[in-house]
Design a protein around this motif. Structure first.
Motif, PDB file in Angstrom:
ATOM      1  N   SER A 106       0.831  -1.208   0.000  1.00 34.65           N
ATOM      2  CA  SER A 106       0.000   0.000   0.000  1.00 34.65           C
ATOM      3  C   SER A 106       0.863   1.255   0.000  1.00 34.65           C
ATOM      4  N   VAL A 107       2.016   1.206   0.673  1.00 37.38           N
ATOM      5  CA  VAL A 107       2.925   2.352   0.670  1.00 37.38           C
ATOM      6  C   VAL A 107       3.488   2.559  -0.732  1.00 37.38           C
ATOM      7  N   ARG A 108       3.895   1.466  -1.365  1.00 39.38           N
ATOM      8  CA  ARG A 108       4.455   1.589  -2.720  1.00 39.38           C
ATOM      9  C   ARG A 108       3.399   2.049  -3.719  1.00 39.38           C
ATOM     10  N   GLU A 109       2.168   1.605  -3.526  1.00 39.95           N
ATOM     11  CA  GLU A 109       1.078   2.076  -4.397  1.00 39.95           C
ATOM     12  C   GLU A 109       0.858   3.571  -4.236  1.00 39.95           C
ATOM     13  N   PHE A 110       0.943   4.044  -3.001  1.00 34.57           N
ATOM     14  CA  PHE A 110       0.803   5.481  -2.763  1.00 34.57           C
ATOM     15  C   PHE A 110       1.923   6.255  -3.452  1.00 34.57           C
ATOM     16  N   ILE A 111       3.157   5.778  -3.315  1.00 39.78           N
ATOM     17  CA  ILE A 111       4.293   6.449  -3.956  1.00 39.78           C
ATOM     18  C   ILE A 111       4.105   6.480  -5.475  1.00 39.78           C
ATOM     19  N   ASP A 112       3.630   5.384  -6.039  1.00 42.24           N
ATOM     20  CA  ASP A 112       3.385   5.344  -7.485  1.00 42.24           C
ATOM     21  C   ASP A 112       2.348   6.381  -7.890  1.00 42.24           C
ATOM     22  N   ARG A 113       1.291   6.519  -7.076  1.00 44.50           N
ATOM     23  CA  ARG A 113       0.270   7.531  -7.380  1.00 44.50           C
ATOM     24  C   ARG A 113       0.851   8.942  -7.272  1.00 44.50           C
ATOM     25  N   TRP A 114       1.744   9.128  -6.293  1.00 48.32           N
ATOM     26  CA  TRP A 114       2.342  10.454  -6.122  1.00 48.32           C
ATOM     27  C   TRP A 114       3.233  10.812  -7.311  1.00 48.32           C
ATOM     28  N   HIS A 115       3.923   9.813  -7.852  1.00 50.53           N
ATOM     29  CA  HIS A 115       4.757  10.037  -9.036  1.00 50.53           C
ATOM     30  C   HIS A 115       3.930  10.588 -10.204  1.00 50.53           C
ATOM     31  N   LYS A 116       2.654  10.193 -10.262  1.00 48.78           N
ATOM     32  CA  LYS A 116       1.809  10.551 -11.405  1.00 48.78           C
ATOM     33  C   LYS A 116       1.127  11.902 -11.251  1.00 48.78           C
ATOM     34  N   ARG A 117       1.289  12.521 -10.101  1.00 46.69           N
ATOM     35  CA  ARG A 117       0.692  13.842  -9.904  1.00 46.69           C
ATOM     36  C   ARG A 117       1.389  14.870 -10.787  1.00 46.69           C
ATOM     37  N   PRO A 118       0.696  15.970 -11.099  1.00 42.72           N
ATOM     38  CA  PRO A 118       1.363  17.053 -11.839  1.00 42.72           C
ATOM     39  C   PRO A 118       2.591  17.549 -11.081  1.00 42.72           C
ATOM     40  N   ASP A 119       3.594  17.973 -11.789  1.00 44.37           N
ATOM     41  CA  ASP A 119       4.856  18.372 -11.174  1.00 44.37           C
ATOM     42  C   ASP A 119       4.671  19.362 -10.044  1.00 44.37           C
ATOM     43  N   GLU A 120       3.815  20.358 -10.256  1.00 50.56           N
ATOM     44  CA  GLU A 120       3.677  21.429  -9.276  1.00 50.56           C
ATOM     45  C   GLU A 120       3.000  20.980  -7.986  1.00 50.56           C
ATOM     46  N   SER A 121       2.337  19.828  -8.016  1.00 48.19           N
ATOM     47  CA  SER A 121       1.633  19.353  -6.814  1.00 48.19           C
ATOM     48  C   SER A 121       2.380  18.238  -6.085  1.00 48.19           C
ATOM     49  N   ARG A 122       3.590  17.946  -6.501  1.00 47.49           N
ATOM     50  CA  ARG A 122       4.375  16.904  -5.823  1.00 47.49           C
ATOM     51  C   ARG A 122       5.175  17.452  -4.641  1.00 47.49           C
ATOM     52  N   ARG A 123       5.330  18.752  -4.585  1.00 48.03           N
ATOM     53  CA  ARG A 123       6.136  19.401  -3.546  1.00 48.03           C
ATOM     54  C   ARG A 123       5.572  19.089  -2.162  1.00 48.03           C
ATOM     55  N   ILE A 124       6.445  18.720  -1.235  1.00 52.59           N
ATOM     56  CA  ILE A 124       6.027  18.384   0.123  1.00 52.59           C
ATOM     57  C   ILE A 124       6.812  19.234   1.117  1.00 52.59           C
ATOM     58  N   ASP A 125       6.082  20.026   1.898  1.00 52.29           N
ATOM     59  CA  ASP A 125       6.694  20.858   2.927  1.00 52.29           C
ATOM     60  C   ASP A 125       6.617  20.220   4.307  1.00 52.29           C
ATOM     61  N   ILE A 126       5.603  19.379   4.524  1.00 51.04           N
ATOM     62  CA  ILE A 126       5.395  18.779   5.846  1.00 51.04           C
ATOM     63  C   ILE A 126       4.955  17.326   5.689  1.00 51.04           C
ATOM     64  N   ILE A 127       5.568  16.446   6.441  1.00 52.61           N
ATOM     65  CA  ILE A 127       5.104  15.065   6.575  1.00 52.61           C
ATOM     66  C   ILE A 127       4.845  14.817   8.059  1.00 52.61           C
ATOM     67  N   VAL A 128       3.657  14.371   8.391  1.00 55.82           N
ATOM     68  CA  VAL A 128       3.349  13.941   9.751  1.00 55.82           C
ATOM     69  C   VAL A 128       2.977  12.462   9.680  1.00 55.82           C
ATOM     70  N   ASN A 129       3.856  11.614  10.176  1.00 59.26           N
ATOM     71  CA  ASN A 129       3.615  10.168  10.170  1.00 59.26           C
ATOM     72  C   ASN A 129       2.853   9.793  11.431  1.00 59.26           C
ATOM     73  N   ASN A 130       1.548   9.556  11.280  1.00 61.46           N
ATOM     74  CA  ASN A 130       0.691   9.304  12.442  1.00 61.46           C
ATOM     75  C   ASN A 130      -0.052   7.978  12.350  1.00 61.46           C
ATOM     76  N   ALA A 131       0.299   7.157  11.367  1.00 57.41           N
ATOM     77  CA  ALA A 131      -0.359   5.852  11.257  1.00 57.41           C
ATOM     78  C   ALA A 131       0.118   4.947  12.380  1.00 57.41           C
ATOM     79  N   GLY A 132      -0.776   4.144  12.920  1.00 60.19           N
ATOM     80  CA  GLY A 132      -0.359   3.259  13.994  1.00 60.19           C
ATOM     81  C   GLY A 132      -1.437   2.249  14.336  1.00 60.19           C
TER      82      GLY A 132
END
Length: 241
Positions: free
Chosen positions: A3-29
């Motif tokens: 599921s993580v790799r599927e998410f990364i694959d989907r992120w790769h397909k986003r438009p260039d300008e929307s791939r930028r990430i300023d904040i990651i909050v890892n809260n899954a548990g």
């Protein structure tokens, strides 16, 4: 881990300008009450609480989606203090979950021990990731921190199997715990406030917006490097940093 790799694959397909990430909050548990081995052959608590966020974060950094001054926040727990010292042979907790057959329930204390280990892993990851980013050049101004949000009255308590001890724990949590909005205070502060991004305060463990002491073994470089390398092998990620 699929599921993580599927998410990364989907992120790769986003438009260039929307791939930028300023904040990651890892809260899954998750709090896993039965011995469960995932399709990746890993103990479930280890995979969900630590290895998934580990793979996600490093994949996003490798893909250069993280901005040069990004913030990465690992939402952990005060159960880091209940963890024993982590070694490579304890990551899947065979000494704990090996007491029962796959699919059989763990007693509450053993389930808490595996949970505590996974939360300690998040903090060790924070420390080692910050160290590697600071010497990387490109990512030297990225800030990584880890925190205890407080005892939150969240849905994690609602799905527990109702044994005697889990009933007590759930009742205490709902009687004395804080709301999810209150629990978000420290993670949001770490993601936005100037203070925790100061170069002397990065890579720390926080509670109630204050940094806290941690066991010395979690800061031992030989330990953090060895764990990092094993996590990379378990997550199937190469040359992360």
């Amino acid at each position: 881990m699929s599921s993580v790799r599927e998410f990364i694959d989907r992120w790769h397909k986003r438009p260039d300008e929307s791939r930028r990430i300023d904040i990651i909050v890892n809260n899954a548990g998750a709090f896993v009450e039965r011995r469960t081995i995932t399709s990746s052959g890993l103990e479930k608590t280890y995979q969900i609480n630590h290895l998934g966020p580990f793979l996600l974060t490093l994949s996003l950094i490798q893909s250069a989606y993280i901005t040069p001054t990004a913030r990465i926040v690992m939402v952990s727990s005060n159960q880091i203090y209940a963890s024993d010292r982590l070694t490579l042979d304890l990551l899947n907790s065979p000494d704990i979950v090996g007491k029962v057959e796959i699919g059989q329930p763990l007693n509450f204390i053993d389930a808490m021990r595996t949970y505590a280990r996974s939360k300690a892993m998040q903090l060790v990851f924070t420390i080692e990731l910050q160290r590697r980013l600071e010497i990387s050049g490109t990512w030297r101004n990225v800030t990584v921190n880890c925190c205890h949000p407080g005892t939150v009255k969240s849905s994690i308590w609602e799905g527990l199997e109702r044994t005697f001890l889990t009933n007590i724990a759930a009742r205490i949590a709902f009687a004395t715990g804080i709301t999810p909005e209150q629990g978000a205070t420290t993670p949001v502060w770490l993601a936005t406030a100037p203070e925790p991004a100061h170069e002397d305060l990065r890579g720390r463990y926080w509670a109630r917006c204050r940094w806290r002491w941690i066991p010395a073994w979690m800061q031992n470089k030989q330990t953090t490097v060895a764990l990092w390398e094993q996590w990379c092998r378990d997550a199937g990620i190469e040359n992360p940093l």
